[in-house]
Scaffold this motif. Structure first.
Motif, short mmCIF file in Angstrom:
data_model
loop_
_atom_site.label_atom_id
_atom_site.label_comp_id
_atom_site.label_asym_id
_atom_site.label_seq_id
_atom_site.Cartn_x
_atom_site.Cartn_y
_atom_site.Cartn_z
N GLU A 1 71.84 35.03 74.28
CA GLU A 1 71.07 33.57 74.75
C GLU A 1 71.68 33.59 76.54
O GLU A 1 72.68 34.20 76.77
CB GLU A 1 71.86 32.46 73.97
N SER A 2 70.57 32.99 77.19
CA SER A 2 70.73 32.77 78.37
C SER A 2 69.96 31.52 78.92
O SER A 2 69.32 31.45 77.95
CB SER A 2 70.13 34.25 79.12
N GLY A 3 70.35 31.40 79.70
CA GLY A 3 69.69 30.30 81.00
C GLY A 3 70.30 28.87 80.70
O GLY A 3 69.86 27.63 81.41
N GLY A 4 72.12 28.94 79.56
CA GLY A 4 72.53 28.03 79.91
C GLY A 4 72.87 27.59 81.80
O GLY A 4 72.91 28.24 82.72
N GLY A 5 73.70 26.42 82.04
CA GLY A 5 73.68 26.20 82.90
C GLY A 5 74.84 24.43 83.52
O GLY A 5 74.31 24.24 82.59
N LEU A 6 74.40 24.23 84.53
CA LEU A 6 75.22 22.86 84.82
C LEU A 6 74.24 21.72 85.77
O LEU A 6 73.15 22.71 86.56
CB LEU A 6 75.99 22.84 85.53
N VAL A 7 73.27 20.42 84.86
CA VAL A 7 72.17 19.64 85.27
C VAL A 7 72.34 18.44 85.70
O VAL A 7 73.67 18.45 84.77
CB VAL A 7 70.60 20.48 84.24
N GLN A 8 71.82 18.07 86.04
CA GLN A 8 71.38 16.99 86.05
C GLN A 8 70.89 15.47 85.53
O GLN A 8 69.48 16.06 85.05
CB GLN A 8 71.40 15.75 87.37
N ALA A 9 71.04 14.88 84.84
CA ALA A 9 70.63 14.07 84.11
C ALA A 9 69.44 13.81 83.95
O ALA A 9 68.35 13.39 85.24
CB ALA A 9 71.20 12.76 83.34
N THR B 1 62.62 32.98 60.45
CA THR B 1 62.40 31.52 61.49
C THR B 1 63.65 31.94 62.24
O THR B 1 64.62 31.94 61.79
CB THR B 1 62.83 31.03 60.45
N MET B 2 64.08 31.66 63.11
CA MET B 2 64.01 31.39 64.60
C MET B 2 65.15 30.70 64.73
O MET B 2 63.91 29.48 64.90
CB MET B 2 63.66 31.75 65.83
N GLY B 3 65.82 29.42 65.18
CA GLY B 3 66.35 28.29 65.75
C GLY B 3 67.49 27.93 66.26
O GLY B 3 67.76 29.36 66.85
N TRP B 4 67.76 26.94 66.92
CA TRP B 4 68.54 26.55 68.45
C TRP B 4 69.17 25.49 67.80
O TRP B 4 68.92 24.68 66.88
CB TRP B 4 67.77 26.57 68.95
N PHE B 5 70.62 25.28 67.75
CA PHE B 5 71.64 24.71 67.53
C PHE B 5 73.03 24.73 68.61
O PHE B 5 72.47 25.24 69.38
CB PHE B 5 72.67 25.03 66.21
N ARG B 6 73.59 22.85 68.76
CA ARG B 6 74.32 23.26 69.47
C ARG B 6 75.77 22.19 68.84
O ARG B 6 75.37 22.22 67.65
CB ARG B 6 73.78 22.03 70.58
N LEU C 1 67.29 15.86 80.12
CA LEU C 1 67.84 16.41 79.80
C LEU C 1 69.04 14.52 80.40
O LEU C 1 69.01 14.45 80.98
CB LEU C 1 69.00 17.76 80.10
N LYS C 2 70.05 14.82 78.85
CA LYS C 2 71.05 13.76 78.70
C LYS C 2 72.26 14.49 78.99
O LYS C 2 72.65 15.22 78.03
CB LYS C 2 70.84 12.75 77.60
N PRO C 3 73.56 12.95 79.45
CA PRO C 3 74.50 14.05 78.83
C PRO C 3 75.34 14.31 77.74
O PRO C 3 75.55 15.23 77.91
CB PRO C 3 74.95 13.31 79.95
N GLU C 4 74.63 13.37 77.15
CA GLU C 4 74.43 13.83 75.50
C GLU C 4 74.13 14.74 74.68
O GLU C 4 74.33 16.06 73.86
CB GLU C 4 74.03 12.54 74.20
N ASP C 5 72.95 15.45 75.50
CA ASP C 5 72.31 17.26 75.25
C ASP C 5 74.35 17.83 75.49
O ASP C 5 73.83 19.75 75.25
CB ASP C 5 71.52 17.64 76.04
N THR C 6 75.30 17.84 76.04
CA THR C 6 76.19 18.82 76.63
C THR C 6 76.57 19.76 75.31
O THR C 6 76.91 18.86 74.58
CB THR C 6 77.74 18.21 77.57
N THR D 1 76.01 30.21 74.53
CA THR D 1 75.33 29.81 76.03
C THR D 1 75.67 28.16 76.57
O THR D 1 75.27 27.47 75.53
CB THR D 1 73.88 30.03 76.42
N GLN D 2 76.17 27.79 77.92
CA GLN D 2 77.33 26.60 78.06
C GLN D 2 75.87 25.70 78.54
O GLN D 2 75.07 26.56 79.51
CB GLN D 2 78.20 26.63 78.42
N VAL D 3 75.57 24.24 77.83
CA VAL D 3 74.42 23.84 79.10
C VAL D 3 75.64 22.45 79.15
O VAL D 3 75.71 21.64 78.51
CB VAL D 3 73.11 23.29 77.63
N THR D 4 75.53 21.82 79.95
CA THR D 4 76.42 21.03 80.80
C THR D 4 76.03 19.61 81.23
O THR D 4 74.85 20.41 82.14
CB THR D 4 77.86 21.10 81.91
N VAL D 5 75.38 18.38 81.40
CA VAL D 5 74.27 17.31 82.18
C VAL D 5 75.16 16.94 82.53
O VAL D 5 76.07 16.27 82.21
CB VAL D 5 73.56 16.66 80.94
#
Length: 124
Positions: free
Chosen positions: A6-14, A33-38, A86-91, A118-122
């Motif tokens: 995976e790639s593309g994660g990062g820090l983003v504002q709400a 079949t491909m999936g995304w989980f968090r 994106l929302k903070p709860e998507d972190t 990959t880390q996603v922080t909102v």
């Protein structure tokens, strides 16, 4: 054996957007079949979205429906997750996963291969 990266994660504002990518090695990508989980800190891993091998059928968790879009490019062995509003709860750490296509049940679980995440922080 297929490997997922995976790639593309990062820090983003709400309210912002990110696009996650997952590239698969091997020649059998189109059979999965491909999936995304968090997984958020202190919480269990949860289903986010999935896409059948043809790309014509997609599935979403209620929490992301209308904001996230999953897509795939079988020629390039890639699966994407476009995340908007994106929302903070998507972190969370977001994971790409592959499930053999013959499994016909709703693709919320029972995946066979996983990426490292990959880390996603909102931020609010």
């Amino acid at each position: 054996q297929v490997q997922l990266v995976e790639s593309g994660g990062g820090l983003v504002q709400a309210g912002g957007s990110l696009r996650l990518s997952c590239v698969a090695s091997g020649r059998t990508f189109s059979t999965f079949t491909m999936g995304w989980f968090r997984q958020a800190p202190g919480k269990e891993r949860e289903f986010v979205a999935a896409i059948r091998r043809s790309g014509g059928v997609t599935y979403y968790a209620d929490s992301v429906k209308g904001r996230f879009t999953i897509a795939r490019d079988n020629a390039e062995n890639n699966v994407y997750l476009q995340m908007n509003s994106l929302k903070p709860e998507d972190t969370a750490i977001y994971y790409c996963a592959a499930r053999y296509e013959y499994k016909s049940s709703y693709p919320r679980d029972d995946y066979d291969l996983w990426g490292q995440g990959t880390q996603v922080t909102v931020t609010s």
